[in-house]
Scaffold this motif. Structure first.
Motif, PDB file in Angstrom:
ATOM      1  N   LYS A  20       0.754  -1.099  -0.190  1.00  0.00           N
ATOM      2  CA  LYS A  20      -0.136  -0.069   0.039  1.00  0.00           C
ATOM      3  C   LYS A  20       0.980   1.167  -0.021  1.00  0.00           C
ATOM      4  CE  LYS A  20      -4.269  -1.942   2.123  1.00  0.00           C
ATOM      5  NZ  LYS A  20      -5.140  -1.798   0.824  1.00  0.00           N
ATOM      6  N   VAL A  21       0.373   2.198  -0.704  1.00  0.00           N
ATOM      7  CA  VAL A  21       0.842   3.663  -0.641  1.00  0.00           C
ATOM      8  C   VAL A  21       0.147   4.399   0.121  1.00  0.00           C
ATOM      9  CG1 VAL A  21       1.598   5.554  -1.987  1.00  0.00           C
ATOM     10  CG2 VAL A  21       2.063   3.296  -2.925  1.00  0.00           C
ATOM     11  N   ILE A  22       0.708   5.251   1.357  1.00  0.00           N
ATOM     12  CA  ILE A  22      -0.099   5.848   2.197  1.00  0.00           C
ATOM     13  C   ILE A  22       0.394   7.044   2.564  1.00  0.00           C
ATOM     14  CG2 ILE A  22      -1.304   5.559   4.594  1.00  0.00           C
ATOM     15  CD1 ILE A  22      -0.915   2.787   4.532  1.00  0.00           C
ATOM     16  N   LEU A  23      -0.524   8.284   2.384  1.00  0.00           N
ATOM     17  CA  LEU A  23       0.190   9.535   2.723  1.00  0.00           C
ATOM     18  C   LEU A  23      -0.192  10.045   4.217  1.00  0.00           C
ATOM     19  CD1 LEU A  23       0.994  12.303   2.015  1.00  0.00           C
ATOM     20  CD2 LEU A  23      -1.375  12.678   1.302  1.00  0.00           C
ATOM     21  N   VAL A  24       0.822  10.321   5.152  1.00  0.00           N
ATOM     22  CA  VAL A  24       0.528  10.907   6.398  1.00  0.00           C
ATOM     23  C   VAL A  24       0.934  12.165   6.583  1.00  0.00           C
ATOM     24  CG1 VAL A  24       1.126  10.391   8.865  1.00  0.00           C
ATOM     25  CG2 VAL A  24       1.246   8.452   7.309  1.00  0.00           C
ATOM     26  N   THR A  25       0.065  13.276   7.146  1.00  0.00           N
ATOM     27  CA  THR A  25       0.283  14.566   7.451  1.00  0.00           C
ATOM     28  C   THR A  25       0.879  14.724   8.888  1.00  0.00           C
ATOM     29  OG1 THR A  25      -1.936  15.026   8.049  1.00  0.00           O
ATOM     30  CG2 THR A  25      -1.728  15.137   5.571  1.00  0.00           C
ATOM     31  N   GLY A  26       1.737  15.607   8.990  1.00  0.00           N
ATOM     32  CA  GLY A  26       2.129  15.829  10.185  1.00  0.00           C
ATOM     33  C   GLY A  26       2.965  14.478  10.624  1.00  0.00           C
ATOM     34  N   ALA A  27       3.838  13.822   9.907  1.00  0.00           N
ATOM     35  CA  ALA A  27       4.631  12.605  10.001  1.00  0.00           C
ATOM     36  C   ALA A  27       5.714  12.767  10.644  1.00  0.00           C
ATOM     37  CB  ALA A  27       4.908  11.837   8.431  1.00  0.00           C
ATOM     38  N   GLY A  28       6.412  13.923  11.082  1.00  0.00           N
ATOM     39  CA  GLY A  28       7.455  14.474  11.694  1.00  0.00           C
ATOM     40  C   GLY A  28       7.757  14.211  13.111  1.00  0.00           C
ATOM     41  N   ASP A  29       6.301  14.133  13.944  1.00  0.00           N
ATOM     42  CA  ASP A  29       6.263  14.137  15.450  1.00  0.00           C
ATOM     43  C   ASP A  29       4.819  13.668  15.912  1.00  0.00           C
ATOM     44  OD1 ASP A  29       7.243  14.654  17.759  1.00  0.00           O
ATOM     45  OD2 ASP A  29       7.737  16.787  17.469  1.00  0.00           O
ATOM     46  N   GLY A  30       5.084  13.143  17.279  1.00  0.00           N
ATOM     47  CA  GLY A  30       3.949  12.694  17.948  1.00  0.00           C
ATOM     48  C   GLY A  30       3.250  11.456  17.110  1.00  0.00           C
ATOM     49  N   ILE A  31       1.865  11.465  17.022  1.00  0.00           N
ATOM     50  CA  ILE A  31       0.959  10.432  16.519  1.00  0.00           C
ATOM     51  C   ILE A  31       1.350  10.029  15.185  1.00  0.00           C
ATOM     52  CG2 ILE A  31      -1.373   9.537  16.242  1.00  0.00           C
ATOM     53  CD1 ILE A  31      -2.210  11.339  18.697  1.00  0.00           C
ATOM     54  N   GLY A  32       1.470  11.361  14.226  1.00  0.00           N
ATOM     55  CA  GLY A  32       1.906  11.147  12.904  1.00  0.00           C
ATOM     56  C   GLY A  32       3.257  10.263  12.648  1.00  0.00           C
ATOM     57  N   LYS A  33       4.197  10.728  13.346  1.00  0.00           N
ATOM     58  CA  LYS A  33       5.430  10.004  13.256  1.00  0.00           C
ATOM     59  C   LYS A  33       5.368   8.486  13.696  1.00  0.00           C
ATOM     60  CE  LYS A  33      10.060   9.530  15.419  1.00  0.00           C
ATOM     61  NZ  LYS A  33      10.933  10.214  16.629  1.00  0.00           N
ATOM     62  N   GLN A  34       4.517   8.135  14.626  1.00  0.00           N
ATOM     63  CA  GLN A  34       4.276   6.817  14.930  1.00  0.00           C
ATOM     64  C   GLN A  34       3.520   6.046  13.987  1.00  0.00           C
ATOM     65  OE1 GLN A  34       5.974   4.808  17.503  1.00  0.00           O
ATOM     66  NE2 GLN A  34       4.947   3.439  16.255  1.00  0.00           N
ATOM     67  N   ALA A  35       2.399   6.642  13.364  1.00  0.00           N
ATOM     68  CA  ALA A  35       1.651   6.001  12.310  1.00  0.00           C
ATOM     69  C   ALA A  35       2.540   5.787  11.019  1.00  0.00           C
ATOM     70  CB  ALA A  35       0.604   6.764  11.941  1.00  0.00           C
ATOM     71  N   ALA A  36       3.304   6.591  10.985  1.00  0.00           N
ATOM     72  CA  ALA A  36       4.222   6.422   9.685  1.00  0.00           C
ATOM     73  C   ALA A  36       5.110   5.256   9.850  1.00  0.00           C
ATOM     74  CB  ALA A  36       5.067   7.807   9.420  1.00  0.00           C
ATOM     75  N   LEU A  37       5.867   5.239  11.000  1.00  0.00           N
ATOM     76  CA  LEU A  37       6.893   3.890  11.373  1.00  0.00           C
ATOM     77  C   LEU A  37       6.124   2.691  11.262  1.00  0.00           C
ATOM     78  CD1 LEU A  37       8.771   5.736  14.404  1.00  0.00           C
ATOM     79  CD2 LEU A  37       9.500   5.173  11.960  1.00  0.00           C
ATOM     80  N   SER A  38       4.790   2.710  12.036  1.00  0.00           N
ATOM     81  CA  SER A  38       3.840   1.558  12.053  1.00  0.00           C
ATOM     82  C   SER A  38       3.479   1.224  10.805  1.00  0.00           C
ATOM     83  CB  SER A  38       2.622   1.693  13.067  1.00  0.00           C
ATOM     84  OG  SER A  38       3.200   2.070  14.150  1.00  0.00           O
ATOM     85  N   TYR A  39       2.781   1.780   9.840  1.00  0.00           N
ATOM     86  CA  TYR A  39       2.479   1.649   8.610  1.00  0.00           C
ATOM     87  C   TYR A  39       3.818   0.955   7.833  1.00  0.00           C
ATOM     88  CZ  TYR A  39      -1.681   4.392   9.291  1.00  0.00           C
ATOM     89  OH  TYR A  39      -2.959   5.062   9.893  1.00  0.00           O
ATOM     90  N   ALA A  40       4.791   1.657   8.019  1.00  0.00           N
ATOM     91  CA  ALA A  40       6.014   0.972   7.200  1.00  0.00           C
ATOM     92  C   ALA A  40       6.348  -0.284   7.680  1.00  0.00           C
ATOM     93  CB  ALA A  40       7.382   1.756   7.332  1.00  0.00           C
ATOM     94  N   LYS A  41       6.191  -0.489   8.884  1.00  0.00           N
ATOM     95  CA  LYS A  41       6.574  -1.977   9.553  1.00  0.00           C
ATOM     96  C   LYS A  41       5.435  -2.726   8.998  1.00  0.00           C
ATOM     97  CE  LYS A  41       9.326  -1.792  13.577  1.00  0.00           C
ATOM     98  NZ  LYS A  41       9.178  -1.142  14.974  1.00  0.00           N
ATOM     99  N   CYS A  42       4.409  -2.456   8.697  1.00  0.00           N
ATOM    100  CA  CYS A  42       3.307  -3.535   8.048  1.00  0.00           C
ATOM    101  C   CYS A  42       3.283  -3.451   6.499  1.00  0.00           C
ATOM    102  CB  CYS A  42       1.903  -2.868   8.596  1.00  0.00           C
ATOM    103  SG  CYS A  42       1.522  -3.017  10.109  1.00  0.00           S
ATOM    104  N   GLY A  43       4.425  -2.969   6.014  1.00  0.00           N
ATOM    105  CA  GLY A  43       4.577  -3.190   4.432  1.00  0.00           C
ATOM    106  C   GLY A  43       4.460  -2.141   3.477  1.00  0.00           C
ATOM    107  N   ALA A  44       3.820  -1.149   4.236  1.00  0.00           N
ATOM    108  CA  ALA A  44       3.451   0.250   3.363  1.00  0.00           C
ATOM    109  C   ALA A  44       4.729   1.016   2.844  1.00  0.00           C
ATOM    110  CB  ALA A  44       2.475   0.891   4.072  1.00  0.00           C
TER     111      ALA A  44
END
Ligand SMILES: NC(=O)c1ccc[n+]([C@@H]2O[C@H](COP(=O)([O-])OP(=O)(O)OC[C@H]3O[C@@H](n4cnc5c(N)ncnc54)[C@H](OP(=O)(O)O)[C@@H]3O)[C@@H](O)[C@H]2O)c1
Length: 253
Positions: A20-44
């Motif tokens: 999957k290709v997923i866009l995350v806004t506010g990906a540099g900090d807080g919840i957005g950062k964790q979401a980006a790391l978690s999505y990548a860990k799940c193969g995105a």
């Protein structure tokens, strides 16, 4: 309660978001950062959008050192961005990846917590621009690409003060009501289509924004962004196909 709610019981694995290709806004900090790391860990493959490039680069490096797929960085200040910026971004995503499977609208400003009578017009405009208008413009630019996709998922970020107004929560509260409304009307317009729209209310979570809102609170008593990720991954994954127009709580009372 968690056994009853699929988004809380969801157990992610390394293939939950494969390809999957997923866009995350506010990906540099807080919840957005964790979401980006978690999505990548799940193969995105994650597209990291934010205004502080050094923070986005740190997330990029962490994803790469975790063995994730190479992310992209979109440096953009949502306060100044126009429809043209978002259309350019949509064209670049289409050219680079040929598709977009998910968007997490996460970036927000807290603004001033003060009596209604003291809200400054400038602050109102700034919070509404970042928390609401940027989402409206970005959504319009990304819709053509998202509509081509049979499983795409759009996730907005709400708050408890976006469902019930609370004294002194000012523009932030109004912006979160508008976000819930944007999600609901899109969900209704697309109810017979594959594209789906939902909101997440993270609940009290250990980030800079929370510390700003509750300076006297012990952050150790709060859930970390990593602990609330099941709902974020569930809504992006194909497991939640058909879930549309919902506002899900990561930490239901
Ligand atoms: N934490 C909580 O307890 C809680 C509770 C309910 C709802 N929420 C919601 O959850 C979401 C994430 O919150 P958080 O606690 O993780 O907040 P945070 O730690 O303050 O992070 C917010 C992110 O948004 C980015 N951002 C802010 N203004 C921007 C702009 N003009 N252009 C581009 N990016 C911008 C920030 O970038 P910089 O790092 O560059 O500033 C940062 O990466 C928000 O929508 C918030 O309203 C949080």
């Amino acid at each position: 309660m968690s056994e009853l709610l699929p988004h809380l019981a969801f157990e992610a694995h390394e293939h939950s978001l494969l390809n999957k290709v997923i866009l995350v806004t506010g990906a540099g900090d807080g919840i957005g950062k964790q979401a980006a790391l978690s999505y990548a860990k799940c193969g995105a493959t994650v597209i990291l959008l934010g205004r502080t490039v050094s923070k986005l680069e740190a997330v990029y490096d962490e994803i790469m050192s975790n063995g994730g797929k190479q992310p992209s960085i979109v440096p953009l200040d949502l306060e100044g961005a126009t429809l043209q910026h978002y259309q350019g971004m949509a064209d670049t995503i289409a050219g680079e990846y040929g598709k977009l499977d998910g968007v997490l609208f996460n970036a927000s400003l807290l603004g001033a917590l003060c009596p209604f009578a003291e809200i400054k017009e400038k602050e109102f405009d700034q919070v509404m621009q970042v928390n609401v208008k940027s989402q409206f413009l970005m959504m319009q630019a990304l819709l053509p690409l998202l509509k081509q996709n049979q499983t795409a998922s759009v996730v907005f970020t709400s708050s408890s003060v976006g469902r019930k107004g609370r004294a002194f929560w000012g523009t932030y509260s109004m912006s979160k009501f508008a976000t819930e409304s944007m999600m609901q009307l899109l969900a209704d317009e697309y109810k017979n289509k594959a594209l789906r729209f939902n909101c997440i209310n993270p609940g009290a979570t250990r980030t800079d924004m929370r510390a700003k809102a509750y300076p006297g609170e012990d952050p150790k008593k709060l859930k970390t962004p990593a602990q609330i990720m099941p709902t974020y991954i569930y809504l992006m994954s194909d497991v939640s196909r058909g879930v549309n127009g919902q506002s899900l709580d990561c930490q239901p009372k």
